[in-house]
Design a protein around this motif. Sequence first.
Motif, mmCIF file in Angstrom:
data_model
loop_
_atom_site.group_PDB
_atom_site.id
_atom_site.type_symbol
_atom_site.label_atom_id
_atom_site.label_comp_id
_atom_site.label_asym_id
_atom_site.label_seq_id
_atom_site.Cartn_x
_atom_site.Cartn_y
_atom_site.Cartn_z
ATOM 1 N N GLU A 34 0.521 -1.172 0.051
ATOM 2 C CA GLU A 34 -0.309 0.116 0.240
ATOM 3 C C GLU A 34 0.718 1.589 -0.382
ATOM 4 N N ASN A 35 1.789 0.852 0.643
ATOM 5 C CA ASN A 35 2.968 2.359 1.097
ATOM 6 C C ASN A 35 3.569 2.814 -0.610
ATOM 7 N N SER A 36 3.574 1.766 -1.377
ATOM 8 C CA SER A 36 4.704 0.975 -2.825
ATOM 9 C C SER A 36 3.582 1.930 -3.616
ATOM 10 N N ASP A 38 0.732 4.075 -3.106
ATOM 11 C CA ASP A 38 0.355 5.715 -2.598
ATOM 12 C C ASP A 38 1.919 6.224 -2.747
ATOM 13 N N ALA A 39 2.689 5.604 -2.798
ATOM 14 C CA ALA A 39 4.191 6.378 -3.540
ATOM 15 C C ALA A 39 4.666 6.895 -4.816
ATOM 16 N N GLY A 40 3.160 6.185 -5.602
ATOM 17 C CA GLY A 40 3.005 6.286 -6.928
ATOM 18 C C GLY A 40 3.871 5.223 -8.267
ATOM 19 N N ILE A 59 10.068 -3.962 -3.480
ATOM 20 C CA ILE A 59 10.369 -2.677 -3.729
ATOM 21 C C ILE A 59 10.373 -2.138 -5.302
ATOM 22 N N ASP A 60 9.640 -0.846 -4.906
ATOM 23 C CA ASP A 60 9.154 0.025 -5.794
ATOM 24 C C ASP A 60 9.808 0.599 -6.502
ATOM 25 N N ASN A 61 9.074 1.088 -7.490
ATOM 26 C CA ASN A 61 10.140 2.642 -8.163
ATOM 27 C C ASN A 61 8.559 3.383 -7.937
ATOM 28 N N LEU A 72 12.098 9.580 9.549
ATOM 29 C CA LEU A 72 10.299 10.010 10.470
ATOM 30 C C LEU A 72 9.518 8.852 9.814
ATOM 31 N N SER A 73 9.785 8.181 9.002
ATOM 32 C CA SER A 73 8.443 7.057 8.301
ATOM 33 C C SER A 73 8.460 5.934 9.483
ATOM 34 N N PHE A 74 9.653 5.236 10.305
ATOM 35 C CA PHE A 74 9.703 4.222 11.415
ATOM 36 C C PHE A 74 9.031 5.109 12.628
ATOM 37 N N ALA A 78 3.232 9.245 12.118
ATOM 38 C CA ALA A 78 4.050 9.544 11.177
ATOM 39 C C ALA A 78 4.178 9.968 9.915
ATOM 40 N N THR A 79 3.213 10.792 9.004
ATOM 41 C CA THR A 79 2.503 10.187 7.923
ATOM 42 C C THR A 79 2.312 11.590 6.672
ATOM 43 N N SER A 80 2.714 11.248 5.778
ATOM 44 C CA SER A 80 2.308 12.109 4.952
ATOM 45 C C SER A 80 1.185 13.062 3.750
ATOM 46 N N LYS A 81 0.107 11.484 4.335
ATOM 47 C CA LYS A 81 -0.606 12.008 3.410
ATOM 48 C C LYS A 81 -2.117 12.800 4.865
ATOM 49 N N ILE A 82 -1.679 12.839 5.458
ATOM 50 C CA ILE A 82 -3.103 13.664 6.495
ATOM 51 C C ILE A 82 -2.923 14.486 7.516
ATOM 52 N N GLY A 95 -3.104 4.030 2.785
ATOM 53 C CA GLY A 95 -2.611 4.010 4.236
ATOM 54 C C GLY A 95 -2.866 6.218 4.619
ATOM 55 N N PHE A 96 -2.961 5.930 5.808
ATOM 56 C CA PHE A 96 -3.332 7.281 6.562
ATOM 57 C C PHE A 96 -2.686 7.768 8.140
ATOM 58 N N ARG A 97 -2.638 6.613 8.672
ATOM 59 C CA ARG A 97 -2.427 6.270 10.110
ATOM 60 C C ARG A 97 -1.241 6.323 10.468
ATOM 61 N N GLY A 98 -0.225 6.235 9.291
ATOM 62 C CA GLY A 98 1.058 6.859 10.298
ATOM 63 C C GLY A 98 2.067 4.992 11.107
ATOM 64 N N GLU A 99 1.007 4.003 10.781
ATOM 65 C CA GLU A 99 1.486 3.162 12.037
ATOM 66 C C GLU A 99 2.101 2.141 11.736
ATOM 67 N N ALA A 100 2.275 1.855 10.012
ATOM 68 C CA ALA A 100 2.178 0.356 9.824
ATOM 69 C C ALA A 100 3.930 0.627 9.858
ATOM 70 N N LEU A 101 4.343 1.309 9.387
ATOM 71 C CA LEU A 101 6.311 0.672 9.404
ATOM 72 C C LEU A 101 6.622 1.608 10.978
ATOM 73 N N ALA A 102 6.314 2.048 11.914
ATOM 74 C CA ALA A 102 6.651 2.072 12.873
ATOM 75 C C ALA A 102 6.042 0.512 13.721
ATOM 76 N N GLY A 143 13.629 4.388 -5.702
ATOM 77 C CA GLY A 143 11.884 4.108 -5.723
ATOM 78 C C GLY A 143 12.500 3.259 -3.874
ATOM 79 N N THR A 144 12.223 2.659 -4.061
ATOM 80 C CA THR A 144 11.966 2.465 -2.207
ATOM 81 C C THR A 144 12.190 0.795 -2.180
ATOM 82 N N SER A 145 13.235 0.346 -1.195
ATOM 83 C CA SER A 145 13.385 -0.796 -0.942
ATOM 84 C C SER A 145 13.226 -1.512 0.649
HETATM 85 P P1 ADP Z 1 1.119 5.934 6.029
HETATM 86 O O1 ADP Z 1 0.679 5.047 5.382
HETATM 87 O O2 ADP Z 1 -0.506 5.043 7.118
HETATM 88 O O3 ADP Z 1 1.321 7.004 6.197
HETATM 89 P P2 ADP Z 1 3.598 4.548 6.875
HETATM 90 O O4 ADP Z 1 4.187 3.781 8.843
HETATM 91 O O5 ADP Z 1 2.842 3.088 6.369
HETATM 92 O O6 ADP Z 1 1.864 5.428 7.434
HETATM 93 O O7 ADP Z 1 4.174 5.049 6.430
HETATM 94 C C1 ADP Z 1 4.742 5.980 6.765
HETATM 95 C C2 ADP Z 1 5.375 7.511 6.114
HETATM 96 O O8 ADP Z 1 6.464 6.572 5.281
HETATM 97 C C3 ADP Z 1 4.221 7.471 4.748
HETATM 98 O O9 ADP Z 1 3.300 8.295 5.114
HETATM 99 C C4 ADP Z 1 5.026 7.716 3.837
HETATM 100 O O10 ADP Z 1 6.135 9.502 3.208
HETATM 101 C C5 ADP Z 1 6.190 7.047 4.156
HETATM 102 N N1 ADP Z 1 6.133 5.652 2.800
HETATM 103 C C6 ADP Z 1 6.353 4.889 3.974
HETATM 104 N N2 ADP Z 1 6.771 3.736 2.534
HETATM 105 C C7 ADP Z 1 6.846 4.618 1.219
HETATM 106 C C8 ADP Z 1 7.747 4.107 0.237
HETATM 107 N N3 ADP Z 1 7.292 2.754 -0.414
HETATM 108 N N4 ADP Z 1 7.958 5.440 -0.958
HETATM 109 C C9 ADP Z 1 7.583 6.411 -0.262
HETATM 110 N N5 ADP Z 1 7.270 6.930 0.626
HETATM 111 C C10 ADP Z 1 7.270 5.663 1.691
#
Ligand code: ADP
Length: 642
Positions: A34-36, A38-40, A59-61, A72-74, A78-82, A95-102, A143-145
């Motif tokens: 889902e994060n990938s 959201d990252a387009g 692995i995403d592009n 910060l993402s951890f 912490a979220t960039s989405k809301i 995503g929007f809760r900023g919980e997953a990566l943490a 991108g992100t891996s």
């Molecule tokens: P959420 O998706 O709810 O915002 P996450 O904990 O999943 O929370 O991710 C936190 C933030 O990390 C996201 O808001 C996004 O800005 C950034 N992020 C996470 N995964 C990726 C990714 N694959 N590519 C770019 N940014 C990412």
Amino acid sequence: MTEKIHLLSERVANQIAAGEVVQRPSSALKELIENSIDAGADEIQVLSRDGGKSLIQIIDNGSGMGPKDARLSFSRHATSKILNSEDLFQIRTMGFRGEALASIAAVAQVKMKTRRKEDELGIEIRIEGSEIQEELEVSCPVGTSIEVKNLFFNVPARRNFLKSDIIELRHLIAEIERISLAYPQIFFSFFHNQKEILHLPKGNLIQRILHLFGNSLSEKLVPIQEKTDILEISGYVGKPEFSKKTKGEQFFHLNGRFIRDSYLHHAVLNTYQEWIPEGHSPFYSIHLKIDPSRVDINVHPSKTEIKFLDEKIIYTLLQTAIKQSLGKFHLTPQIDFEGETGFSEMSIQARNLPIQFPVSNINLDYNPFISTEKGKTEVPDRAIPNHSINDPSYEELKPEITAFENIRIIDPSPWAKPEAENIETENHSEPANPGLFQEEEILSLEDRFIRAGQDSQSILQIQKEFIVTSIFSGLIILDQQAAHERILFERYLRIFSGQGEVSQQTLFPQTYTFSAQDTALILELLPDIRLLGFDIREFGKNTFIVEGIPTDLQFRGESPIFDEILNNFKENLQMGSFNQKENLARSLAKRAAIKPGRYLSLEEMRLLIDQLFACESPLFSPSHKPTYITLSLSDIKKKFKE
Ligand code: ADP
Ligand code: MG
């Protein structure tokens, strides 16, 4: 020491939150994909090992992150989405809760590498149990891996709770199925233990469906489409005659997100109820687009449950869309047979026909006069269907693991012969299938005991289903199928432990094509399947060729027997408790055992009894049904005194 309340450390708080977000490898996978998205990203690769327990890597592009964001993402929330609470009602990202990566970083060993287009170098962060271990600049693609290793390494209780690799793998595949159906324009590939299991090129929804579930589905689906001010419905639904007991091939997506919704599922089933047997569901992949302000997805952290405004309207619109489509596109077999017209011409004709309901020849009891009344069911309240239907999606495991034992009704088992043939068999004294009972006789103590009271006159088959025989203390009644299943089951177990072999016979080689999920399953099982006497090998993508089958399963003609064994296997998997070999032995025994309705000669009955009591556990069939009951002399006497 009067204060008792203290704030939990970030670490403990994260671990607790992790319990909600990450239940198993597939839930981590879902969040990462889902994060990938959201990252387009438009290309997403997933690598996994051991059902995702040892490794999940995505692995995403997509856009990638700068060093600050990456760090910060951890952090939790912490979220960039809301930004603020108003945004909660306009969510357009996954995503929007900023919980997953943490959460994931709290319970696993995580390594992230990420780079934005505008940066020369990327950043690599290693984090374990919420503690940052290392941070360095690296060169890496845009991108992100994210690598997630040893999930729950620091929470043994949760780690132990995980299921076998094969079950976890099925969850992973199911998750990718769900997400990838929502985003057919994104390329996905999925590797498990270095083998590519899914390869999903960019395309449209129907192409994605066929990639996931096999090309054979193409003739079995009709498109649906409906657009109103508040709602847009699109997707594909199965023609009624292809409905199955299988669960897990029903998908609702709301604004790009897979949802479980028993209310809407009920709407679909209700539409089909005239044409499909009870307990069956059609395939469907239905996409709903609703203004985000009219739905609330913030009900549960896994975000698969939602609340709608206007739910009754949605219910009705969904039914209308399906009915129209089935009426429009579902060309009945009758038309098929009559027509010299080509398909394309036919569908044009069909378009000009008045809307009609499909005719299906499945439900023979279908009474058009009764059912039109039934069809006019009122739109129920959400609360009702929740309890009254068999929603595929409510139990975690059910969607992927299917039980479709009864679908193959048209396929006659070698033993369940048509009546006429049975009569013929009865006139012969030889057993119809000598291969089945050719085992040497092993006499157990109990066997001798029974033999002692048994002579050839006193064995009787009743209703071609039970065998009655006398023992010196009374009578025993065997269930022929249950008894035979037990015998075969133990025989197969002996084969697995190296004490015996099954000869095999070549038949016309037959190829089978499976869904990606089933292919993964078969590949796991291949060595054991071979051991049992199947001569089977991979034959192109998702396809296997079977050139020999076990002696027990010899019979005239071809049949999808292999599918059946696989289905039994999956059903057993659902019950969870068997190891792989045992499961396979059970499935094959079930398939190969004589069924009710099969006449048995005296010799066959005697062998059946002998072999049953030579079993290690003769009392029950492998599926725990009693194989026989006894009626003691004293019981019999008592009955006469009553
Ligand atoms: P959420 O998706 O709810 O915002 P996450 O904990 O999943 O929370 O991710 C936190 C933030 O990390 C996201 O808001 C996004 O800005 C950034 N992020 C996470 N995964 C990726 C990714 N694959 N590519 C770019 N940014 C990412
Ligand atoms: Mg997220």
